[in-house]
Design an enzyme around this catalytic site. Structure first.
Site, PDB file in Angstrom:
ATOM      1  N   ALA A   1      -3.998  -3.463 -41.709  1.00  0.00           N
ATOM      2  CA  ALA A   1      -4.216  -2.150 -42.813  1.00  0.00           C
ATOM      3  C   ALA A   1      -3.477  -0.999 -41.944  1.00  0.00           C
ATOM      4  O   ALA A   1      -2.983  -1.013 -40.809  1.00  0.00           O
ATOM      5  CB  ALA A   1      -5.655  -1.607 -42.542  1.00  0.00           C
TER       6      ALA A   1
ATOM      7  N   GLU B   1      -6.792 -11.166 -42.354  1.00  0.00           N
ATOM      8  CA  GLU B   1      -7.919 -11.238 -43.337  1.00  0.00           C
ATOM      9  C   GLU B   1      -7.196 -11.479 -44.642  1.00  0.00           C
ATOM     10  O   GLU B   1      -7.847 -12.292 -45.448  1.00  0.00           O
ATOM     11  CB  GLU B   1      -8.664  -9.906 -43.492  1.00  0.00           C
ATOM     12  CG  GLU B   1      -9.323  -9.427 -41.961  1.00  0.00           C
ATOM     13  CD  GLU B   1     -10.156  -8.086 -41.997  1.00  0.00           C
ATOM     14  OE1 GLU B   1      -9.174  -7.114 -42.053  1.00  0.00           O
ATOM     15  OE2 GLU B   1     -11.446  -7.918 -41.758  1.00  0.00           O
TER      16      GLU B   1
HETATM   17  N1  COA Z   1      -0.222   0.437 -39.682  1.00  0.00           N
HETATM   18  C1  COA Z   1       0.781   1.278 -40.031  1.00  0.00           C
HETATM   19  N2  COA Z   1       2.326   1.262 -39.532  1.00  0.00           N
HETATM   20  C2  COA Z   1       2.157   0.024 -38.812  1.00  0.00           C
HETATM   21  C3  COA Z   1       1.445  -1.096 -38.600  1.00  0.00           C
HETATM   22  C4  COA Z   1       0.347  -0.658 -39.137  1.00  0.00           C
HETATM   23  N3  COA Z   1      -0.695  -1.574 -39.095  1.00  0.00           N
HETATM   24  N4  COA Z   1       2.060  -1.807 -38.078  1.00  0.00           N
HETATM   25  C5  COA Z   1       3.541  -1.686 -37.824  1.00  0.00           C
HETATM   26  N5  COA Z   1       3.595  -0.377 -38.344  1.00  0.00           N
HETATM   27  C6  COA Z   1       5.047   0.392 -38.419  1.00  0.00           C
HETATM   28  C7  COA Z   1       5.320   0.879 -36.963  1.00  0.00           C
HETATM   29  O1  COA Z   1       4.452   2.167 -36.803  1.00  0.00           O
HETATM   30  C8  COA Z   1       6.603   0.829 -37.054  1.00  0.00           C
HETATM   31  O2  COA Z   1       6.845   2.106 -37.975  1.00  0.00           O
HETATM   32  P1  COA Z   1       8.028   3.201 -37.429  1.00  0.00           P
HETATM   33  O3  COA Z   1       9.566   2.340 -37.410  1.00  0.00           O
HETATM   34  O4  COA Z   1       7.958   4.295 -38.509  1.00  0.00           O
HETATM   35  O5  COA Z   1       7.739   3.874 -36.200  1.00  0.00           O
HETATM   36  C9  COA Z   1       7.161  -0.176 -37.776  1.00  0.00           C
HETATM   37  O6  COA Z   1       6.061  -0.675 -38.717  1.00  0.00           O
HETATM   38  C10 COA Z   1       7.607  -1.350 -37.058  1.00  0.00           C
HETATM   39  O7  COA Z   1       6.560  -1.595 -35.984  1.00  0.00           O
HETATM   40  P2  COA Z   1       6.856  -1.306 -34.489  1.00  0.00           P
HETATM   41  O8  COA Z   1       5.568  -1.287 -33.742  1.00  0.00           O
HETATM   42  O9  COA Z   1       7.989  -0.968 -34.010  1.00  0.00           O
HETATM   43  O10 COA Z   1       7.257  -2.950 -34.289  1.00  0.00           O
HETATM   44  P3  COA Z   1       7.181  -4.133 -33.071  1.00  0.00           P
HETATM   45  O11 COA Z   1       7.581  -5.231 -33.015  1.00  0.00           O
HETATM   46  O12 COA Z   1       7.489  -2.888 -31.660  1.00  0.00           O
HETATM   47  O13 COA Z   1       5.505  -4.293 -32.922  1.00  0.00           O
HETATM   48  C11 COA Z   1       3.411  -5.016 -33.624  1.00  0.00           C
HETATM   49  C12 COA Z   1       4.855  -5.357 -33.724  1.00  0.00           C
HETATM   50  C13 COA Z   1       2.812  -5.843 -34.954  1.00  0.00           C
HETATM   51  C14 COA Z   1       2.998  -5.653 -32.328  1.00  0.00           C
HETATM   52  C15 COA Z   1       2.885  -3.408 -33.592  1.00  0.00           C
HETATM   53  O14 COA Z   1       3.605  -2.940 -34.842  1.00  0.00           O
HETATM   54  C16 COA Z   1       1.565  -3.388 -33.769  1.00  0.00           C
HETATM   55  O15 COA Z   1       0.920  -3.459 -32.945  1.00  0.00           O
HETATM   56  N6  COA Z   1       1.100  -3.085 -34.950  1.00  0.00           N
HETATM   57  C17 COA Z   1      -0.210  -2.741 -35.299  1.00  0.00           C
HETATM   58  C18 COA Z   1      -1.176  -4.111 -35.367  1.00  0.00           C
HETATM   59  C19 COA Z   1      -2.492  -3.755 -35.698  1.00  0.00           C
HETATM   60  O16 COA Z   1      -3.299  -2.972 -34.885  1.00  0.00           O
HETATM   61  N7  COA Z   1      -3.160  -4.026 -37.027  1.00  0.00           N
HETATM   62  C20 COA Z   1      -4.446  -3.810 -37.224  1.00  0.00           C
HETATM   63  C21 COA Z   1      -4.817  -2.663 -37.735  1.00  0.00           C
HETATM   64  S1  COA Z   1      -6.166  -2.589 -38.250  1.00  0.00           S
END
Ligand code: COA
Length: 260
Positions: A66, A114
């Protein structure tokens, strides 16, 4: 239908739905959830779409959850409403009445995991990473994850993933039954489309009844589930497609199903 956050194309009986926010790792904001809901609602009635393939745009993510921007500072009512909207989409996919196959490349986290679990079954690329990291955000899964994961992999493994918030690889996901099979990144879509083409060639009536028997049966005890199965077997056993399928086998020819 034109959408801003997703793509939907139908060709040769296969609808391919792509979550298309690669810059945000295809995170599910409210608008994307709404568009997916509208898209799947229209696919339910679209007889040219016999099977659906669901994937994320780009190589890095299926869906990374999400949209966390929308999760901060929610009231109880807002949070419940978000969960209800997400769950409505997942239920719509699960109960679409036609197969929905998830093609998981890269991250499938939180709402993305999910979403994949609401599909009929899942194939993954070797770069897939799956998990429910919500506890790290001070949350629990809200789009049906606590319920579907335990039904797919059992209570102990579900609790391990939900409580630790850890990610697992595609291979580990196959080992616990979360994913059906792993392909190399370049082989994933061709393999999924080949399997989807096989499903598109079957009787849509048969597939709908089989999905109903398994999905509704899981919410029943075994005796009630078997009674449901017998009733649905009655429907398909007396169908034109059952006559055609059996006649074709006996005549050593390919069946031509008519979905009735
Ligand atoms: N919601 C909103 N934005 C998200 C997102 C999410 N769930 N997951 C990734 N993004 C965005 C990041 O903020 C980033 O945006 P930006 O470039 O404007 O800063 C972009 O997507 C790329 O993600 P980034 O974190 O830079 O990539 P990464 O390779 O370093 O890390 C993940 C990848 C998946 C490990 C990391 O993005 C992450 O932990 N995301 C959240 C996962 C999560 O907790 N999901 C459950 C939500 S309930």
């Amino acid at each position: 239908m034109a959408f801003e956050n997703i793509l939907c194309e139908v060709a040769d009986g296969i609808a391919t739905v792509t979550v298309n926010r690669p810059d945000k790792l295809n995170a599910l904001n409210k608008a994307t959830i709404l568009e997916l809901d509208q898209c799947f609602s229209s696919l339910a009635d679209n007889t040219t779409a016999r099977v659906v393939v669901l994937r994320g745009a780009g190589e890095k993510a299926f869906v990374a959850g999400a949209d966390i921007n929308e999760l901060a500072n929610m009231t109880a009512a807002e949070a419940e409403s978000l969960a209800t909207r997400g769950q409505r989409l997942m239920n719509r996919i699960e109960n679409l009445g036609k197969p929905v196959v998830a093609a998981v490349g890269g991250f499938a986290l939180g709402g993305g995991c999910e979403l994949a679990m609401a599909c009929s079954f899942r194939y993954a690329a070797d770069n897939a990473r799956l998990g429910l990291p919500e506890t790290g955000l001070g949350l629990i899964p809200g789009f049906g994850g606590t319920q579907r994961l335990s039904r797919l992999v059992g209570r102990g493994r579900a609790l391990e993933l939900v409580l630790t918030g850890g990610m697992i690889s595609a291979t580990e996901a196959v080992e616990i039954g979360l994913v059906n099979k792993v392909f190399s990144q370049e082989d994933l879509m061709p393999a999924v489309l080949k399997i989807a083409a096989g499903l598109a060639g079957k009787s849509a009536l048969t597939l709908r009844l089989a999905l109903q028997a398994v999905n509704e049966g899981l919410n029943m005890n075994q005796d009630s589930g078997c009674r449901l199965e017998a009733a649905l077997f009655g429907v398909c056993g007396s169908s034109e497609d059952a006559r055609e399928g059996c006649d074709a086998f006996l005549a050593k020819r390919k069946p031509g199903f008519k979905d009735r």
